[in-house]
Scaffold this motif. Structure first.
Motif, PDB file in Angstrom:
ATOM      1  N   TYR A 173       0.840  -1.197   0.000  1.00 59.17           N
ATOM      2  CA  TYR A 173       0.000   0.000   0.000  1.00 59.17           C
ATOM      3  C   TYR A 173       0.877   1.249   0.000  1.00 59.17           C
ATOM      4  CZ  TYR A 173      -4.376  -2.411   0.801  1.00 59.17           C
ATOM      5  OH  TYR A 173      -5.475  -3.188   0.661  1.00 59.17           O
ATOM      6  N   PRO A 174       0.589   2.202  -0.850  1.00 58.31           N
ATOM      7  CA  PRO A 174       1.394   3.429  -0.856  1.00 58.31           C
ATOM      8  C   PRO A 174       1.258   4.182   0.462  1.00 58.31           C
ATOM      9  CG  PRO A 174      -0.457   3.606  -2.386  1.00 58.31           C
ATOM     10  CD  PRO A 174      -0.463   2.209  -1.862  1.00 58.31           C
ATOM     11  N   VAL A 175       2.367   4.735   0.940  1.00 62.57           N
ATOM     12  CA  VAL A 175       2.352   5.449   2.213  1.00 62.57           C
ATOM     13  C   VAL A 175       2.715   6.920   2.034  1.00 62.57           C
ATOM     14  CG1 VAL A 175       3.356   5.593   4.525  1.00 62.57           C
ATOM     15  CG2 VAL A 175       2.988   3.366   3.481  1.00 62.57           C
ATOM     16  N   ALA A 176       3.843   7.175   1.407  1.00 59.79           N
ATOM     17  CA  ALA A 176       4.323   8.552   1.355  1.00 59.79           C
ATOM     18  C   ALA A 176       5.249   8.749   0.165  1.00 59.79           C
ATOM     19  CB  ALA A 176       5.074   8.874   2.645  1.00 59.79           C
ATOM     20  N   GLN A 177       5.521  10.016  -0.102  1.00 52.49           N
ATOM     21  CA  GLN A 177       6.442  10.358  -1.170  1.00 52.49           C
ATOM     22  C   GLN A 177       7.625  11.095  -0.557  1.00 52.49           C
ATOM     23  OE1 GLN A 177       4.829  12.899  -4.230  1.00 52.49           O
ATOM     24  NE2 GLN A 177       5.936  11.714  -5.761  1.00 52.49           N
ATOM     25  N   VAL A 178       8.832  10.737  -1.002  1.00 45.44           N
ATOM     26  CA  VAL A 178      10.031  11.327  -0.417  1.00 45.44           C
ATOM     27  C   VAL A 178      10.152  12.793  -0.830  1.00 45.44           C
ATOM     28  CG1 VAL A 178      12.540  11.237  -0.354  1.00 45.44           C
ATOM     29  CG2 VAL A 178      11.222   9.127  -0.364  1.00 45.44           C
ATOM     30  N   LEU A 179      10.305  13.673   0.172  1.00 45.45           N
ATOM     31  CA  LEU A 179      10.422  15.105  -0.078  1.00 45.45           C
ATOM     32  C   LEU A 179      11.874  15.548  -0.060  1.00 45.45           C
ATOM     33  CD1 LEU A 179       7.799  17.025   2.057  1.00 45.45           C
ATOM     34  CD2 LEU A 179       7.833  16.686  -0.398  1.00 45.45           C
ATOM     35  N   GLU A 180      12.632  14.916   0.815  1.00 40.91           N
ATOM     36  CA  GLU A 180      13.967  15.413   1.062  1.00 40.91           C
ATOM     37  C   GLU A 180      14.825  14.293   1.635  1.00 40.91           C
ATOM     38  OE1 GLU A 180      13.818  18.680   3.746  1.00 40.91           O
ATOM     39  OE2 GLU A 180      15.955  19.082   3.565  1.00 40.91           O
ATOM     40  N   VAL A 181      16.062  14.209   1.166  1.00 42.80           N
ATOM     41  CA  VAL A 181      17.000  13.256   1.759  1.00 42.80           C
ATOM     42  C   VAL A 181      18.110  14.074   2.395  1.00 42.80           C
ATOM     43  CG1 VAL A 181      18.531  11.306   1.340  1.00 42.80           C
ATOM     44  CG2 VAL A 181      16.457  11.563  -0.012  1.00 42.80           C
ATOM     45  N   VAL A 182      18.141  14.063   3.719  1.00 44.24           N
ATOM     46  CA  VAL A 182      19.126  14.869   4.432  1.00 44.24           C
ATOM     47  C   VAL A 182      20.336  13.996   4.736  1.00 44.24           C
ATOM     48  CG1 VAL A 182      19.505  16.380   6.405  1.00 44.24           C
ATOM     49  CG2 VAL A 182      17.195  16.034   5.532  1.00 44.24           C
ATOM     50  N   SER A 183      21.449  14.259   4.055  1.00 38.56           N
ATOM     51  CA  SER A 183      22.627  13.457   4.392  1.00 38.56           C
ATOM     52  C   SER A 183      23.754  14.378   4.815  1.00 38.56           C
ATOM     53  CB  SER A 183      23.034  12.591   3.204  1.00 38.56           C
ATOM     54  OG  SER A 183      23.022  13.354   2.028  1.00 38.56           O
ATOM     55  N   ASP A 184      24.265  14.081   5.979  1.00 40.65           N
ATOM     56  CA  ASP A 184      25.382  14.827   6.533  1.00 40.65           C
ATOM     57  C   ASP A 184      26.638  14.035   6.179  1.00 40.65           C
ATOM     58  OD1 ASP A 184      27.217  16.080   8.067  1.00 40.65           O
ATOM     59  OD2 ASP A 184      26.408  15.405  10.001  1.00 40.65           O
ATOM     60  N   PRO A 185      27.592  14.667   5.472  1.00 38.08           N
ATOM     61  CA  PRO A 185      28.759  13.924   4.998  1.00 38.08           C
ATOM     62  C   PRO A 185      29.510  13.228   6.132  1.00 38.08           C
ATOM     63  CG  PRO A 185      28.728  16.134   4.090  1.00 38.08           C
ATOM     64  CD  PRO A 185      27.618  16.076   5.067  1.00 38.08           C
ATOM     65  N   GLY A 186      29.412  13.790   7.340  1.00 42.53           N
ATOM     66  CA  GLY A 186      30.168  13.213   8.441  1.00 42.53           C
ATOM     67  C   GLY A 186      29.543  11.976   9.053  1.00 42.53           C
ATOM     68  N   SER A 187      28.231  11.781   8.846  1.00 44.74           N
ATOM     69  CA  SER A 187      27.576  10.691   9.565  1.00 44.74           C
ATOM     70  C   SER A 187      27.303   9.506   8.639  1.00 44.74           C
ATOM     71  CB  SER A 187      26.275  11.182  10.185  1.00 44.74           C
ATOM     72  OG  SER A 187      25.265  11.207   9.220  1.00 44.74           O
ATOM     73  N   ALA A 188      27.157   8.369   9.249  1.00 45.19           N
ATOM     74  CA  ALA A 188      26.970   7.146   8.471  1.00 45.19           C
ATOM     75  C   ALA A 188      25.532   7.001   7.968  1.00 45.19           C
ATOM     76  CB  ALA A 188      27.347   5.944   9.320  1.00 45.19           C
ATOM     77  N   PHE A 189      24.630   7.763   8.583  1.00 46.74           N
ATOM     78  CA  PHE A 189      23.230   7.623   8.211  1.00 46.74           C
ATOM     79  C   PHE A 189      22.665   8.918   7.645  1.00 46.74           C
ATOM     80  CE2 PHE A 189      23.810   4.551  11.671  1.00 46.74           C
ATOM     81  CZ  PHE A 189      23.443   3.401  11.002  1.00 46.74           C
ATOM     82  N   SER A 190      21.688   8.782   6.797  1.00 47.04           N
ATOM     83  CA  SER A 190      20.971   9.974   6.371  1.00 47.04           C
ATOM     84  C   SER A 190      19.515   9.837   6.799  1.00 47.04           C
ATOM     85  CB  SER A 190      21.082  10.161   4.857  1.00 47.04           C
ATOM     86  OG  SER A 190      20.773   8.982   4.189  1.00 47.04           O
ATOM     87  N   GLN A 191      18.821  10.969   6.802  1.00 47.51           N
ATOM     88  CA  GLN A 191      17.417  10.986   7.189  1.00 47.51           C
ATOM     89  C   GLN A 191      16.577  11.267   5.964  1.00 47.51           C
ATOM     90  OE1 GLN A 191      16.618  13.845  10.149  1.00 47.51           O
ATOM     91  NE2 GLN A 191      17.103  12.471  11.837  1.00 47.51           N
TER      92      GLN A 191
END
Lengths: 270, 160
Positions: free
Chosen positions: A223-241
């Motif tokens: 089931y569709p839930v959401a559409q990605v608006l923004e990918v926040v990636s900080d070069p220093g961290s291993a994860f992005s939001q």
């Protein structure tokens, strides 16, 4: 006064911490849900009556135009359904080839939204179907465009459903394009979901559609839930939001669908 | 002992407060609304402390919990504590001028919501920021009209 205070606070703490999910309070809890729904219905009655009067006094021309539009839409949808039937059959054959379980065809039931509950920090709906209509705890709530939430309290004739944007809610999702999995959490903002702890190298782009992954067994897959608006990636961290916007209009509309006869899907690994 | 009169006015005022809470208000406007049931409760405690006390507070708290979907009992603990404070100090609070009374009411509403929030967090609910304290300011502003209209009602129906 001392004994009264002790009694009152003792009762509250007992209900809060010991009897919260106890079956002893099953009846009163159901009654409470129904009573609250009744209060919301009474409070919403003037507005509902106004809306009803507005419907009643619409002009003949408007109605005819709307009727024509709906008939066209119906024709298009019927055509699409025919195509869908063929696709479903084809899909079934592929699944058979892959030795994977058949998806169960799901009925849906339409429920009317009575109100959004009053607490400003919570996103919860009151709907007009309860255990009498086979609503049960954890049942997924669907809007026209996507997943809306899940049933959290069931009364006899009404129930409450938590929206996916509530800060306490999370739903297992998958990127439709690449199949990457994640957990979409509510933020307390009606137009924002957040997927945390996505490895920085993951293939998620702005505009991607997130669908339910079916993991956890609560929500059906796809089931569709959401559409990605923004990918926040900080070069220093291993994860992005990943920040996403729910597809279902959570603050508009009067009807929702409840998926019936949910059976968790078997693993789709070939 | 004065015979109690006009209980129905008290019950009706609580019912109205709960109804007003349930009114369909756009989400964006909700933070500007006061905590109606608590204001009504605090008024009756100040006016008739021998009739409206901690047990009423507990019941009203539970009713609001059921209505807004919080875990039942969380607000009730807060309202019981706040009313306890008011019962100890009602003679002083009655003498306060309007500004001071509003401040006290804001403080009491804050007590209710803080207790509620702490208990909910203990139960694993999440709260984002200090949004749960939003009704405090509005409750301070709305104390005057609530007090005046309830006082008029009380005098008109001679509630004792």
């Amino acid at each position: 006064m001392g004994w009264r205070v002790t009694l009152a606070i003792g009762c509250c703490l007992l209900i809060l911490f010991y009897l919260r999910d106890h079956e002893l309070l099953q009846g009163p809890r159901q009654f409470g849900t129904d009573a609250a729904a009744m209060v919301y219905r009474i409070a919403g009655a003037p507005r509902a009556a106004l809306a009803g009067a507005g419907q009643f006094f619409r002009s003949h021309n408007t109605l005819r135009a709307e009727n024509a539009r709906l008939q066209q839409e119906n024709l298009v949808l019927k055509g699409q359904t025919q195509k869908l039937a063929a696709v479903v059959a084809e899909n079934g054959r592929y699944r058979a080839l892959l030795n994977s379980a058949e998806t169960i065809d799901r009925e849906v039931m339409v429920a009317e939204i009575i109100a959004l509950t009053a607490a400003p920090s919570r996103h919860e709906l009151v709907i007009d179907k309860g255990s009498e209509d086979r609503v049960r705890l954890g049942q997924p709530l669907l809007g026209a465009d996507g997943l809306m939430g899940q049933v959290t309290r069931v009364g006899k004739y009404s129930s409450n459903a938590l929206l996916i944007t509530d800060a306490t809610h999370a739903v297992p999702v998958q990127v439709l394009r690449s199949g990457v999995r994640g957990l979409a959490e509510g933020t307390g903002d009606l137009s924002r979901l957040i997927v945390r702890h996505v490895a920085a190298t993951t293939d998620i782009r702005v505009g991607d559609t997130l669908v339910t992954s079916g993991l956890g067994g609560l929500f059906p897959a796809g089931y569709p839930v959401a559409q990605v608006l923004e990918v926040v990636s900080d070069p220093g961290s291993a994860f992005s939001q990943v920040i996403a916007e729910p597809l279902a209009p959570l603050d508009r509309g009067r009807h929702v669908m409840l998926a019936l006869e949910m059976i968790p899907e078997a693993s789709e690994q070939p | 002992m004065i015979a109690s009169r006009g209980s129905w006015v008290i019950v009706l005022s609580f019912a109205c407060a709960l109804l007003v809470v349930a009114l369909p208000v756009p989400v964006a406007l909700r933070v500007y609304l006061p905590d109606w049931p608590m204001l009504v409760l605090f008024y009756w405690v100040l006016a008739l402390p021998t009739r409206v006390g901690v047990l009423t507070a507990c019941i009203v708290g539970m009713a609001t919990d059921i209505l807004d979907g919080s875990p039942v009992g969380a607000t009730a603990v807060g309202s019981t504590l706040a009313v306890l404070v008011l019962l100890v100090s009602y003679q002083r609070v009655r003498q306060f001028d309007l500004l001071q009374q509003s401040l006290v009411m804001g403080l009491m509403v804050a007590v209710v919501h803080l207790a509620e929030q702490r208990l909910e967090v203990l139960l694993g609910w999440q709260h984002v920021g200090t949004a749960f304290l939003a009704p405090v300011i509005a409750s301070m502003v709305f104390w005057l009209p609530v007090r005046n209209s309830l006082r008029a009602l009380r005098r008109h129906y001679e509630v004792q």
